[in-house]
Design a protein around this motif. Sequence first.
Motif, PDB file in Angstrom:
ATOM      1  N   ALA A 289      35.940  18.780  22.811  1.00  0.00           N
ATOM      2  CA  ALA A 289      34.860  19.675  22.394  1.00  0.00           C
ATOM      3  C   ALA A 289      34.188  19.178  21.114  1.00  0.00           C
ATOM      4  O   ALA A 289      33.167  19.720  20.693  1.00  0.00           O
ATOM      5  CB  ALA A 289      35.396  21.090  22.186  1.00  0.00           C
ATOM      6  N   PHE A 290      34.772  18.129  20.504  1.00  0.00           N
ATOM      7  CA  PHE A 290      34.249  17.563  19.263  1.00  0.00           C
ATOM      8  C   PHE A 290      34.088  16.058  19.411  1.00  0.00           C
ATOM      9  O   PHE A 290      34.746  15.272  18.717  1.00  0.00           O
ATOM     10  CB  PHE A 290      35.196  17.898  18.102  1.00  0.00           C
ATOM     11  CG  PHE A 290      35.407  19.375  17.934  1.00  0.00           C
ATOM     12  CD1 PHE A 290      34.549  20.121  17.145  1.00  0.00           C
ATOM     13  CD2 PHE A 290      36.444  20.022  18.589  1.00  0.00           C
ATOM     14  CE1 PHE A 290      34.717  21.487  17.017  1.00  0.00           C
ATOM     15  CE2 PHE A 290      36.622  21.390  18.454  1.00  0.00           C
ATOM     16  CZ  PHE A 290      35.758  22.127  17.671  1.00  0.00           C
ATOM     17  N   PRO A 291      33.203  15.620  20.320  1.00  0.00           N
ATOM     18  CA  PRO A 291      33.097  14.181  20.615  1.00  0.00           C
ATOM     19  C   PRO A 291      32.608  13.351  19.432  1.00  0.00           C
ATOM     20  O   PRO A 291      32.857  12.147  19.386  1.00  0.00           O
ATOM     21  CB  PRO A 291      32.104  14.134  21.775  1.00  0.00           C
ATOM     22  CG  PRO A 291      31.293  15.367  21.635  1.00  0.00           C
ATOM     23  CD  PRO A 291      32.237  16.404  21.074  1.00  0.00           C
ATOM     24  N   GLU A 292      31.937  13.989  18.468  1.00  0.00           N
ATOM     25  CA  GLU A 292      31.411  13.261  17.323  1.00  0.00           C
ATOM     26  C   GLU A 292      32.462  13.016  16.243  1.00  0.00           C
ATOM     27  O   GLU A 292      32.197  12.313  15.272  1.00  0.00           O
ATOM     28  CB  GLU A 292      30.208  13.995  16.724  1.00  0.00           C
ATOM     29  CG  GLU A 292      30.541  15.325  16.046  1.00  0.00           C
ATOM     30  CD  GLU A 292      30.484  16.535  16.954  1.00  0.00           C
ATOM     31  OE1 GLU A 292      31.210  16.566  17.982  1.00  0.00           O
ATOM     32  OE2 GLU A 292      29.734  17.466  16.627  1.00  0.00           O
ATOM     33  N   LEU A 293      33.662  13.587  16.422  1.00  0.00           N
ATOM     34  CA  LEU A 293      34.706  13.473  15.410  1.00  0.00           C
ATOM     35  C   LEU A 293      35.929  12.754  15.961  1.00  0.00           C
ATOM     36  O   LEU A 293      36.293  12.918  17.124  1.00  0.00           O
ATOM     37  CB  LEU A 293      35.134  14.861  14.921  1.00  0.00           C
ATOM     38  CG  LEU A 293      34.050  15.721  14.270  1.00  0.00           C
ATOM     39  CD1 LEU A 293      34.616  17.085  13.925  1.00  0.00           C
ATOM     40  CD2 LEU A 293      33.470  15.049  13.042  1.00  0.00           C
TER      41      LEU A 293
END
Length: 65
Positions: free
Chosen positions: A18-22
């Motif tokens: 749910a947090f692909p940028e992290l």
Amino acid sequence: MRYEIRVQGHMSETLTKAFPELGHVVMSGQTVLFGPVTDDAHLFGLLARLRSLGLRVLEMRQLPE
């Protein structure tokens, strides 16, 4: 800006997606999310996503560049 967000418990692979940028690492009963945050709106969006998933933020801090 780069941030580190510590969340209580071990997040599953499904939740971390749910947090692909992290990036993330699991350690000592916590999950540490880290990475670039473009602006305040992005930061508040991340926090809203964490809250909507029922995750408890233990600590959040801006990292040096």
